[in-house]
Write a protein that holds these residues in place. Structure first.
Motif, PDB file in Angstrom:
ATOM      1  N   PRO A  28     -25.862  42.114  29.201  1.00 51.62           N
ATOM      2  CA  PRO A  28     -25.150  43.139  28.868  1.00 51.62           C
ATOM      3  C   PRO A  28     -25.769  44.573  29.329  1.00 51.62           C
ATOM      4  N   ALA A  29     -24.875  45.332  29.997  1.00 56.61           N
ATOM      5  CA  ALA A  29     -24.718  46.719  30.616  1.00 56.61           C
ATOM      6  C   ALA A  29     -25.825  47.560  29.346  1.00 56.61           C
ATOM      7  N   PRO A  30     -26.680  48.523  29.988  1.00 59.25           N
ATOM      8  CA  PRO A  30     -27.401  49.314  28.886  1.00 59.25           C
ATOM      9  C   PRO A  30     -26.519  50.449  28.297  1.00 59.25           C
ATOM     10  N   GLU A  31     -25.594  50.832  28.977  1.00 61.13           N
ATOM     11  CA  GLU A  31     -24.556  51.851  28.156  1.00 61.13           C
ATOM     12  C   GLU A  31     -23.513  51.224  27.401  1.00 61.13           C
ATOM     13  N   LEU A  32     -23.369  49.845  27.349  1.00 63.45           N
ATOM     14  CA  LEU A  32     -22.325  49.121  26.356  1.00 63.45           C
ATOM     15  C   LEU A  32     -22.793  49.070  24.848  1.00 63.45           C
ATOM     16  N   GLU A  33     -22.038  49.634  24.015  1.00 64.67           N
ATOM     17  CA  GLU A  33     -22.405  49.598  22.618  1.00 64.67           C
ATOM     18  C   GLU A  33     -22.526  48.158  22.057  1.00 64.67           C
ATOM     19  N   PRO A  34     -23.679  47.857  21.278  1.00 65.04           N
ATOM     20  CA  PRO A  34     -24.450  49.057  20.810  1.00 65.04           C
ATOM     21  C   PRO A  34     -25.684  49.018  21.876  1.00 65.04           C
ATOM     22  N   GLN A  35     -25.790  50.346  22.289  1.00 63.88           N
ATOM     23  CA  GLN A  35     -26.592  50.566  23.653  1.00 63.88           C
ATOM     24  C   GLN A  35     -28.194  50.162  23.254  1.00 63.88           C
ATOM     25  N   GLU A  36     -28.631  50.426  21.950  1.00 64.68           N
ATOM     26  CA  GLU A  36     -30.202  50.376  21.913  1.00 64.68           C
ATOM     27  C   GLU A  36     -30.428  48.725  22.044  1.00 64.68           C
ATOM     28  N   LEU A  37     -29.408  48.080  21.259  1.00 63.69           N
ATOM     29  CA  LEU A  37     -29.545  46.627  21.202  1.00 63.69           C
ATOM     30  C   LEU A  37     -29.654  45.937  22.890  1.00 63.69           C
ATOM     31  N   HIS A  38     -28.566  46.254  23.583  1.00 61.19           N
ATOM     32  CA  HIS A  38     -28.562  45.860  24.924  1.00 61.19           C
ATOM     33  C   HIS A  38     -29.885  46.496  25.745  1.00 61.19           C
ATOM     34  N   GLN A  39     -30.322  47.681  25.212  1.00 61.75           N
ATOM     35  CA  GLN A  39     -31.526  48.288  26.453  1.00 61.75           C
ATOM     36  C   GLN A  39     -32.853  47.441  25.811  1.00 61.75           C
ATOM     37  N   ALA A  40     -32.908  46.943  24.617  1.00 62.13           N
ATOM     38  CA  ALA A  40     -33.835  46.077  24.217  1.00 62.13           C
ATOM     39  C   ALA A  40     -33.741  44.803  24.718  1.00 62.13           C
ATOM     40  N   MET A  41     -32.758  44.170  24.761  1.00 66.67           N
ATOM     41  CA  MET A  41     -32.182  43.017  25.587  1.00 66.67           C
ATOM     42  C   MET A  41     -32.996  42.732  27.080  1.00 66.67           C
ATOM     43  N   ARG A  42     -32.284  43.925  27.536  1.00 69.61           N
ATOM     44  CA  ARG A  42     -32.803  44.223  29.089  1.00 69.61           C
ATOM     45  C   ARG A  42     -34.317  44.383  29.161  1.00 69.61           C
ATOM     46  N   TYR A  43     -34.860  45.092  28.372  1.00 71.32           N
ATOM     47  CA  TYR A  43     -36.311  45.290  28.432  1.00 71.32           C
ATOM     48  C   TYR A  43     -37.212  44.162  28.246  1.00 71.32           C
ATOM     49  N   ALA A  44     -36.771  43.096  27.443  1.00 73.15           N
ATOM     50  CA  ALA A  44     -37.435  42.005  27.019  1.00 73.15           C
ATOM     51  C   ALA A  44     -37.305  41.220  28.300  1.00 73.15           C
ATOM     52  N   VAL A  45     -36.365  41.118  29.216  1.00 71.89           N
ATOM     53  CA  VAL A  45     -36.027  40.104  30.104  1.00 71.89           C
ATOM     54  C   VAL A  45     -36.433  40.684  31.424  1.00 71.89           C
ATOM     55  N   LEU A  46     -36.098  41.924  31.767  1.00 71.39           N
ATOM     56  CA  LEU A  46     -36.122  42.306  33.110  1.00 71.39           C
ATOM     57  C   LEU A  46     -37.792  42.858  33.299  1.00 71.39           C
ATOM     58  N   LYS A 109     -41.741  49.535  21.335  1.00 67.09           N
ATOM     59  CA  LYS A 109     -40.454  50.263  22.117  1.00 67.09           C
ATOM     60  C   LYS A 109     -39.387  50.739  21.317  1.00 67.09           C
ATOM     61  N   PHE A 110     -38.779  49.584  20.411  1.00 64.75           N
ATOM     62  CA  PHE A 110     -37.474  49.989  19.831  1.00 64.75           C
ATOM     63  C   PHE A 110     -37.627  49.803  18.446  1.00 64.75           C
ATOM     64  N   GLY A 111     -38.640  49.162  17.939  1.00 63.24           N
ATOM     65  CA  GLY A 111     -38.656  49.024  16.463  1.00 63.24           C
ATOM     66  C   GLY A 111     -38.457  47.517  16.155  1.00 63.24           C
ATOM     67  N   GLU A 112     -38.964  47.238  14.920  1.00 62.80           N
ATOM     68  CA  GLU A 112     -38.901  45.863  14.577  1.00 62.80           C
ATOM     69  C   GLU A 112     -37.410  45.329  14.468  1.00 62.80           C
ATOM     70  N   ALA A 113     -36.556  46.113  13.794  1.00 63.36           N
ATOM     71  CA  ALA A 113     -35.328  45.425  13.312  1.00 63.36           C
ATOM     72  C   ALA A 113     -34.612  45.326  14.749  1.00 63.36           C
ATOM     73  N   ILE A 114     -34.551  46.155  15.668  1.00 60.98           N
ATOM     74  CA  ILE A 114     -33.724  45.917  17.020  1.00 60.98           C
ATOM     75  C   ILE A 114     -34.599  44.745  17.681  1.00 60.98           C
ATOM     76  N   ALA A 115     -35.803  44.760  17.750  1.00 58.24           N
ATOM     77  CA  ALA A 115     -36.521  43.628  18.485  1.00 58.24           C
ATOM     78  C   ALA A 115     -35.915  42.632  17.963  1.00 58.24           C
ATOM     79  N   LEU A 116     -36.196  42.180  16.585  1.00 58.22           N
ATOM     80  CA  LEU A 116     -35.631  40.966  16.117  1.00 58.22           C
ATOM     81  C   LEU A 116     -34.298  40.738  16.492  1.00 58.22           C
ATOM     82  N   LEU A 117     -33.314  41.527  16.528  1.00 60.96           N
ATOM     83  CA  LEU A 117     -31.896  41.302  17.033  1.00 60.96           C
ATOM     84  C   LEU A 117     -31.770  40.980  18.348  1.00 60.96           C
ATOM     85  N   ALA A 118     -32.684  41.732  19.346  1.00 59.75           N
ATOM     86  CA  ALA A 118     -32.697  41.486  20.610  1.00 59.75           C
ATOM     87  C   ALA A 118     -33.167  39.961  20.711  1.00 59.75           C
ATOM     88  N   GLY A 119     -34.139  39.577  20.207  1.00 53.28           N
ATOM     89  CA  GLY A 119     -34.467  38.066  20.477  1.00 53.28           C
ATOM     90  C   GLY A 119     -33.330  37.371  19.754  1.00 53.28           C
TER      91      GLY A 119
END
Length: 298
Positions: A28-46, A109-119
């Motif tokens: 998912p694109a980093p600017e797509l809502e929810p932005q912080e979640l999508h940014q965390a997903m990309r951060y974890a993978v890329l 980088k993103f906090g525990e809650a967002i990291a958990l959801l990113a995973g």
């Protein structure tokens, strides 16, 4: 006339480039809502990942003449599962690590809650991708089943549970091997099997041979990890060195010692090389990856 295969460095660089492009495009694109979640997903993978599992997928796909697009989808899904496991593994409730691939871990980088959801969302996205892998429904179900089994309670998730339950607890070498066959080896073995299943069908005996190769490589990878953790520094590794000893976690080094662990590594390597040789020249990249597992320094 057949074209000569590229050398290993060019082949591996090409595969990594294909996988990285696929991940960059389809996450998912980093600017797509929810932005912080999508940014965390990309951060974890890329970023700086070695893409070992995708390379294994491509190497076994070479044996069965698999379609490049199918291999990109399959190896991308595998990498999402791997990334999700690292995000969760690094969190305070598990390994409580602050450094991964030379960067702050996802929860730092993103906090525990967002990291958990990113995973969580990386895991579900992996299976969404596999559902679009190709037009052969039977093959798609096989790929989904393989990845689900490798990720679940009898695979990676179960291995992580055994690991967590035995911090500061005695463990024998048999349970340690079982734990690592599940925690690390299952996804490595499945990367090889999925790549093979993306192409032309093999004999059942050859799939079993690839399974044993994958299981051996999973143990080789973990033993090498334990040796490096005991002998390297954090800058070299790109993650926190010595953390297993600091947390009193059982490892091959802590149970067997450095010399015995090194001997076990070398014996597994010899056995694995013999099995790969039997698959013929189409397995050359799998052989070179196996040698890389043994020789790597980080």
């Amino acid at each position: 006339m057949d074209h000569p295969l590229p050398d290993f460095d060019n082949w591996s660089a090409g595969c990594i480039n294909l996988v990285n492009q696929f991940l960059e495009t389809h996450l998912p694109a980093p600017e797509l809502e929810p932005q912080e979640l999508h940014q965390a997903m990309r951060y974890a993978v890329l970023g700086a990942g070695k893409r070992i599992r995708p390379l294994l997928c491509f190497a076994s796909g070479q044996i069965t003449q698999a379609n490049i697009h199918d291999l990109c989808v399959a190896s991308g899904a595998i990498e999402l599962i791997h990334a999700y496991s690292l995000v969760h593994d690094d969190m305070p409730a598990m390994d409580n690590d602050v450094l991964r691939r030379g960067q702050p871990t996802c929860h730092v980088k993103f906090g525990e809650a967002i990291a958990l959801l990113a995973g969580d969302t990386l895991q579900t996205l992996a299976f969404e991708w596999l559902s679009h892998a190709n037009n052969n429904a039977e093959k798609q179900l096989q790929l989904i089943r393989l990845l689900a089994q490798a990720s679940g309670s009898l695979g990676m998730g179960g291995g992580q549970a055994i690991d967590l339950l035995h911090v500061n607890q005695p463990i024998d070498i048999q349970l340690l091997e079982k734990m690592h066959k599940m925690k690390t080896g299952a996804l490595i073995e499945t990367s090889i099997l999925i790549g093979a299943h993306c192409g032309q069908a093999l004999q059942e005996s050859q799939y079993k041979q690839l399974s044993v190769i994958g299981q051996n490589l999973g143990l080789i990878f973990q033993i090498k990890d334990d040796l490096l953790d005991a002998q390297s520094d954090s800058i070299t590794l790109g993650k926190t060195a010595g953390k297993d000893a600091a947390r009193n976690k059982p490892t091959y080094v802590s149970i067997m010692g450095v010399e015995e662990a090194q001997r076990l590594l070398e014996r597994l390597a010899r056995d694995t090389y013999l099995l790969i040789e039997q698959l013929g020249d189409s397995a050359r990249y799998l052989m070179q990856l196996s040698q890389l597992f043994v020789q790597r320094q980080h």
